[in-house]
Design a protein around this motif. Sequence first.
Motif, PDB file in Angstrom:
ATOM      1  N   ARG A  17      -2.218  -6.218  -9.137  1.00 19.20           N
ATOM      2  CA  ARG A  17      -2.561  -4.931  -8.666  1.00 19.20           C
ATOM      3  C   ARG A  17      -4.354  -4.954  -8.298  1.00 19.20           C
ATOM      4  O   ARG A  17      -4.576  -5.781  -8.994  1.00 19.20           O
ATOM      5  CB  ARG A  17      -2.272  -3.867  -9.550  1.00 19.20           C
ATOM      6  CG  ARG A  17      -0.855  -3.657  -9.857  1.00 19.20           C
ATOM      7  CD  ARG A  17      -0.485  -2.715 -10.966  1.00 19.20           C
ATOM      8  NE  ARG A  17       0.781  -2.861 -11.294  1.00 19.20           N
ATOM      9  CZ  ARG A  17       1.758  -2.113 -10.565  1.00 19.20           C
ATOM     10  NH1 ARG A  17       1.528  -1.637  -9.564  1.00 19.20           N
ATOM     11  NH2 ARG A  17       2.985  -2.103 -11.155  1.00 19.20           N
ATOM     12  N   ARG A  18      -4.581  -4.050  -7.624  1.00 15.64           N
ATOM     13  CA  ARG A  18      -6.080  -4.200  -7.231  1.00 15.64           C
ATOM     14  C   ARG A  18      -7.011  -3.807  -8.465  1.00 15.64           C
ATOM     15  O   ARG A  18      -6.785  -2.963  -9.302  1.00 15.64           O
ATOM     16  CB  ARG A  18      -6.585  -3.135  -6.105  1.00 15.64           C
ATOM     17  CG  ARG A  18      -7.841  -2.763  -5.843  1.00 15.64           C
ATOM     18  CD  ARG A  18      -8.093  -1.957  -5.013  1.00 15.64           C
ATOM     19  NE  ARG A  18      -7.920  -2.433  -3.307  1.00 15.64           N
ATOM     20  CZ  ARG A  18      -8.435  -3.409  -2.849  1.00 15.64           C
ATOM     21  NH1 ARG A  18      -9.704  -3.912  -3.281  1.00 15.64           N
ATOM     22  NH2 ARG A  18      -8.014  -3.647  -1.505  1.00 15.64           N
ATOM     23  N   THR A  29      -5.551 -14.465  -3.308  1.00 14.46           N
ATOM     24  CA  THR A  29      -5.643 -12.887  -3.875  1.00 14.46           C
ATOM     25  C   THR A  29      -7.115 -12.304  -3.750  1.00 14.46           C
ATOM     26  O   THR A  29      -7.001 -11.214  -3.130  1.00 14.46           O
ATOM     27  CB  THR A  29      -5.141 -13.261  -5.223  1.00 14.46           C
ATOM     28  OG1 THR A  29      -4.015 -13.899  -5.518  1.00 14.46           O
ATOM     29  CG2 THR A  29      -5.328 -11.763  -5.900  1.00 14.46           C
ATOM     30  N   PHE A  68      -7.365  -8.746  -1.073  1.00 19.96           N
ATOM     31  CA  PHE A  68      -7.854  -7.756  -1.792  1.00 19.96           C
ATOM     32  C   PHE A  68      -9.317  -7.255  -1.051  1.00 19.96           C
ATOM     33  O   PHE A  68      -9.972  -6.176  -1.160  1.00 19.96           O
ATOM     34  CB  PHE A  68      -8.206  -7.716  -3.278  1.00 19.96           C
ATOM     35  CG  PHE A  68      -6.997  -7.306  -3.953  1.00 19.96           C
ATOM     36  CD1 PHE A  68      -6.272  -6.257  -3.866  1.00 19.96           C
ATOM     37  CD2 PHE A  68      -6.666  -8.364  -4.927  1.00 19.96           C
ATOM     38  CE1 PHE A  68      -4.974  -6.124  -4.477  1.00 19.96           C
ATOM     39  CE2 PHE A  68      -5.427  -8.038  -5.661  1.00 19.96           C
ATOM     40  CZ  PHE A  68      -4.506  -6.861  -5.394  1.00 19.96           C
ATOM     41  N   THR A  71       0.838  -1.112  -0.083  1.00 21.72           N
ATOM     42  CA  THR A  71       0.036   0.083   0.092  1.00 21.72           C
ATOM     43  C   THR A  71       0.933   1.133   0.073  1.00 21.72           C
ATOM     44  O   THR A  71       2.089   1.108   0.507  1.00 21.72           O
ATOM     45  CB  THR A  71      -0.866  -0.020   1.087  1.00 21.72           C
ATOM     46  OG1 THR A  71      -1.946   1.203   1.026  1.00 21.72           O
ATOM     47  CG2 THR A  71      -0.214   0.268   2.663  1.00 21.72           C
ATOM     48  N   GLU A  84      -3.001  -2.374  -2.307  1.00 13.66           N
ATOM     49  CA  GLU A  84      -3.064  -1.857  -3.419  1.00 13.66           C
ATOM     50  C   GLU A  84      -2.624  -2.832  -4.491  1.00 13.66           C
ATOM     51  O   GLU A  84      -2.912  -2.982  -5.647  1.00 13.66           O
ATOM     52  CB  GLU A  84      -2.503  -0.527  -3.797  1.00 13.66           C
ATOM     53  CG  GLU A  84      -3.040   0.780  -2.805  1.00 13.66           C
ATOM     54  CD  GLU A  84      -2.247   1.759  -3.001  1.00 13.66           C
ATOM     55  OE1 GLU A  84      -1.653   2.062  -4.121  1.00 13.66           O
ATOM     56  OE2 GLU A  84      -2.203   2.366  -1.978  1.00 13.66           O
ATOM     57  N   THR A 104      -0.594  -7.049  -4.549  1.00 11.80           N
ATOM     58  CA  THR A 104      -0.062  -8.274  -3.553  1.00 11.80           C
ATOM     59  C   THR A 104       0.789  -9.126  -4.571  1.00 11.80           C
ATOM     60  O   THR A 104       0.857  -9.505  -5.786  1.00 11.80           O
ATOM     61  CB  THR A 104      -1.225  -9.001  -3.047  1.00 11.80           C
ATOM     62  OG1 THR A 104      -0.771  -9.995  -2.309  1.00 11.80           O
ATOM     63  CG2 THR A 104      -2.208  -9.658  -4.063  1.00 11.80           C
TER      64      THR A 104
END
Length: 126
Positions: free
Chosen positions: A123-124, A88, A92, A46, A98, A100
């Motif tokens: 990414r998110r 995952t 999230f 993040t 943001e 992982t």
Amino acid sequence: MDWRDRADYQAAILEDVEVRVRCGLHPWEQHPERPNRLLVSVEMFTAAAFDASGARAYLDYDRVREEILRWPSLDHTPLLEDLLARLTDFVFRDPLVEATRVRIKKPDIFSETRAAGVEWFRRRPA
């Protein structure tokens, strides 16, 4: 651009959480009494220093560890990628995450290698 190229970020890390899970495609992995030993690593990233309330932000790896430790109760999972997707999605759920990186290794699958496994960096979703 790689996540680590960002000027400032915070990461929470779990490295090689060991868990025994019924998973795999090989015939010897199908036996319900012989689950595979997995090593699961998670990094959560993040850029946030503070959360929405103004308190110092932190990424909670305890909840992720607890999720991984529930895996032995799952039905047989053919692909490690299915476990990657599950974890995952779980990671999230924390709105601060943001991006992982999730890695799952089977250290006992082949005698000639230290481990075999898979890794995702995500990414998110927008």
